[in-house]
Structure formats: structure tokens, C-alpha cells
Design an enzyme around this catalytic site. Sequence first.
Site, PDB file in Angstrom:
ATOM      1  N   ARG A   1       0.826  -1.206   0.000  1.00  0.00           N
ATOM      2  CA  ARG A   1       0.000   0.000   0.000  1.00  0.00           C
ATOM      3  C   ARG A   1       0.867   1.265   0.000  1.00  0.00           C
ATOM      4  O   ARG A   1       0.528   2.267  -0.627  1.00  0.00           O
ATOM      5  CB  ARG A   1      -0.949  -0.016   1.207  1.00  0.00           C
ATOM      6  CG  ARG A   1      -1.989   1.108   1.148  1.00  0.00           C
ATOM      7  CD  ARG A   1      -3.039   0.946   2.227  1.00  0.00           C
ATOM      8  NE  ARG A   1      -2.461   1.032   3.553  1.00  0.00           N
ATOM      9  CZ  ARG A   1      -3.121   0.753   4.685  1.00  0.00           C
ATOM     10  NH1 ARG A   1      -4.393   0.377   4.629  1.00  0.00           N
ATOM     11  NH2 ARG A   1      -2.533   0.850   5.846  1.00  0.00           N
TER      12      ARG A   1
ATOM     13  N   LYS B   1      -3.087   6.771   1.304  1.00  0.00           N
ATOM     14  CA  LYS B   1      -2.860   7.028   2.730  1.00  0.00           C
ATOM     15  C   LYS B   1      -1.880   8.194   2.839  1.00  0.00           C
ATOM     16  O   LYS B   1      -0.705   8.019   3.172  1.00  0.00           O
ATOM     17  CB  LYS B   1      -2.333   5.779   3.434  1.00  0.00           C
ATOM     18  CG  LYS B   1      -2.627   5.798   4.932  1.00  0.00           C
ATOM     19  CD  LYS B   1      -2.319   4.460   5.567  1.00  0.00           C
ATOM     20  CE  LYS B   1      -2.564   4.534   7.055  1.00  0.00           C
ATOM     21  NZ  LYS B   1      -3.980   4.494   7.418  1.00  0.00           N
TER      22      LYS B   1
ATOM     23  N   GLU C   1     -16.432   6.401   5.711  1.00  0.00           N
ATOM     24  CA  GLU C   1     -15.497   5.859   6.694  1.00  0.00           C
ATOM     25  C   GLU C   1     -15.694   6.538   8.035  1.00  0.00           C
ATOM     26  O   GLU C   1     -16.394   7.549   8.141  1.00  0.00           O
ATOM     27  CB  GLU C   1     -14.047   6.151   6.260  1.00  0.00           C
ATOM     28  CG  GLU C   1     -13.638   5.495   4.983  1.00  0.00           C
ATOM     29  CD  GLU C   1     -12.119   5.421   4.864  1.00  0.00           C
ATOM     30  OE1 GLU C   1     -11.435   5.200   5.883  1.00  0.00           O
ATOM     31  OE2 GLU C   1     -11.632   5.580   3.749  1.00  0.00           O
TER      32      GLU C   1
HETATM   33  C1  LIG Z   1      -5.099   3.785   7.691  1.00  0.00           C
HETATM   34  C2  LIG Z   1      -6.531   4.062   7.418  1.00  0.00           C
HETATM   35  C3  LIG Z   1      -7.536   3.094   7.620  1.00  0.00           C
HETATM   36  C4  LIG Z   1      -7.274   1.734   8.227  1.00  0.00           C
HETATM   37  O1  LIG Z   1      -6.359   0.963   7.501  1.00  0.00           O
HETATM   38  P1  LIG Z   1      -5.680  -0.286   8.204  1.00  0.00           P
HETATM   39  O2  LIG Z   1      -4.766  -0.822   7.164  1.00  0.00           O
HETATM   40  O3  LIG Z   1      -6.752  -1.235   8.568  1.00  0.00           O
HETATM   41  O4  LIG Z   1      -4.964   0.232   9.396  1.00  0.00           O
HETATM   42  C5  LIG Z   1      -8.837   3.420   7.279  1.00  0.00           C
HETATM   43  N1  LIG Z   1      -9.154   4.643   6.784  1.00  0.00           N
HETATM   44  C6  LIG Z   1      -8.216   5.592   6.595  1.00  0.00           C
HETATM   45  C7  LIG Z   1      -8.631   6.897   6.036  1.00  0.00           C
HETATM   46  C8  LIG Z   1      -6.883   5.335   6.897  1.00  0.00           C
HETATM   47  O5  LIG Z   1      -5.966   6.282   6.698  1.00  0.00           O
END
Ligand SMILES: *Cc1c(COP(=O)(O)O)cnc(C)c1O
Length: 360
Positions: A95, A205, A241
Site C-alpha cells: 500500500r 494514505k 469511513e
Molecule cells: C489507515 C486508514 C484506515 C485503516 O487501515 P488499516 O490498514 O486497517 O490500518 C482506514 N481509513 C483511513 C482513512 C486510513 O488512513
Amino acid sequence: MAFTLSIYPWVHIAKYSDDGWTAHFVEKGHRTPAEEAALSDRERTELVEGRNSFPELPLVNYTSQYGLGCFEGLKAFPQKGAGLKLFRPDRNAARMARSMRGLMMPAIDEDLLVDGIIGTVKKNAEIGFTMAYDPAWEDDHWQSGGAVYVRPFSYSEPGIGVNLSEYPWVITVNTPVTAYFDPGRHAAVTTDMVRATPLGTGWIKCDSNYVIPTLAKKKALDAGYMEAIFLDARNGENIEEGSSCNFFCLLDNDSLVTPSLEDTILPGITRESVITLARDRGITVEERTLSITEVMEAGRECFVTGTAAGIAPLGSITHHDRKRKFSSVDKDSLSTSLLKELKGIQYGELEDRFGWMVTV
Ligand SMILES: *Cc1c(COP(=O)(O)O)cnc(C)c1O
């Protein structure tokens, strides 16, 4: 959250140049953990702040000025037997590479990053900077369990004009963490702020995506809730989310629904793993558009997922002043059961049936 920044001594520094990626481990100043615990607050702060100082990195750059950066977060879990295991580091490395491509910078070499992730945790543990397993965590199914948090992040070369990063660093640090949400707080509220827009960066991210959620979460906390739920930018109707967690709802028809991975949803690794666990039980999991109306009318349980929280059951959602309760926090709920299974695998109580755990 109990994210106290206390960077462990060993860090990993990767750098891109015209010859590709190179990397090395650096041991920052430290004493033994026992000696550090015995220091005065001032002395300890000085030592720990020294570990958060990277004189080789430029202060003025495209990351510090324009938010052009991305990061990862994952945990090394103390095992019930002994030792530490990381949860799916290969997925975080993949990722990170995808996020860097999304920001149009050279993508990290995934194997190099996995080496940095495993290597920092291992080297830190060897000098006593680690997290010991505490059987008391089992009392709340490890919801208050600790871990070594691993944070890889990108950082650009010096620059002041608005530009892409062509020669980024990827730094990986470790810091201890405990529970994310306060135990006993389960109420969420929808926010009218917008986290991500179609055709934007919601799927990456990246640093800049955290600005709005931080503001929305502060408002939610001030109003007495534990989490803010974002709705879609176009209609303010479909659930996207939590503030940095993916969203799930178990409907009255026994189907578990989570928003599909369009360009406004972050592909969480916990999300992906929960889908696997649920399908393995024969539960129907749908990845699709999920409206707040449907959740308020036909939802039985809701929870959010992410590395920090694991699975956090929501006891209620308040939307436009209407509060809807869910049975998510009940002892016999699916949310609680999935939480126990995920944490059980992560902390080494249950067999790692999907080959997710990597020994440090
Ligand atoms: C990091 C993140 C998540 C969760 O991702 P994981 O890989 O499960 O830790 C969900 N939403 C957002 C916006 C994120 O930045």
C-alpha cells in the site's frame, strides 16, 4: 489515544536516488530501558526528543510545506507464548508503494521496506525496547492490549516551489502503543465535513487526508462521541469511513456490508482481513454503496476497523439529531466475536489460519 510518541532507538532510513533505493539502519542515542525509566522527566524528554531528530532531513521541503507525503501504520503484537509477530507487513509495504505512485513519486521497493519494518522491531527488541505480553489484556479481549507500533513515512527532498517529490526518503520508526478508543465509549456521530472527494486522493494514505478527519473527530469528541462518521461528498447520504477507520454494518438480513473501494475509500488491511474472517464463517459480505438511511433503518450492528483500533464496535450512531442504537457491543454480537477472533490471531491465542503473522 494512547499513542505516546517515544521513538525506539533503531530506525530505518531508505532514500531514492538516480541509482534506485538504498537503505540503512541507524541506532539513535539511548540507555537501557530501565535506566531511561529512572531518569528525571527532563532528562528522559531530552533523550527521546533526540531520537526524533533527523538532522540529515531538510526542514523546508514539499512534505512540510505542501503535505506531499504518505505513510503506513502497523503493529508488532507481543505473543501469548513469547516474542513478537507483525500483522501482514507485506500488505502495508504494497500500500505504501501504491500511495507513493498515487503521489507521483518513485515507489518504495516493497522488499526493502518489509526488511526495514521487521529489522527495526527486531533490533529494538534485542536492546530491550519492546512490549511484553500482559495476560490482563485477555479480560477485555485484548481491546486494551499494547503493541509496538511501526510507522513508515515518506519525506521529500528540499524544495520551496510547489513540486512533486522526485527523490524521497522513507523513514521507519517504532513507538509503543496501547488502546486507541477509550474503553466503554461507543457512540458515533455523522459529520457534515467532507473527508474525500471523487477523483481526489481519498484512496491514498497521504498526510493531507488527515486534516479534515482530525477536525471532525475533535468536534465529535467535544460533543461527547468517540468517533465521527463521514458521508459522501456528492449527496451526504452514503457512508464512507470513520475518521481513520473503515466502516461495517451488519444488517437485519444477516448480511455484512462495507462501502466498496471506490476512489474515496482507503483500502484498510484490517477491513480486508475482517472480510476474509467473515466470509470464512459463511457470512455474506457485500462491498457496495451503503446509505446512512439503510443503516439507521435496517442496521443491527456497526463497527469500524483499523490498525489502531482493530475492531471498534459502535453502540449508537447519531445522524441529524436522531440517535439509533445497535447491539454491536453485546457479548454475543458478531462484532465482539470478530474482534475476539482477529485479536486472538494477532496476540497468538488462536491459530494463524491465513498466514498473516510474521515472526520478528
Ligand atoms: C489507515 C486508514 C484506515 C485503516 O487501515 P488499516 O490498514 O486497517 O490500518 C482506514 N481509513 C483511513 C482513512 C486510513 O488512513
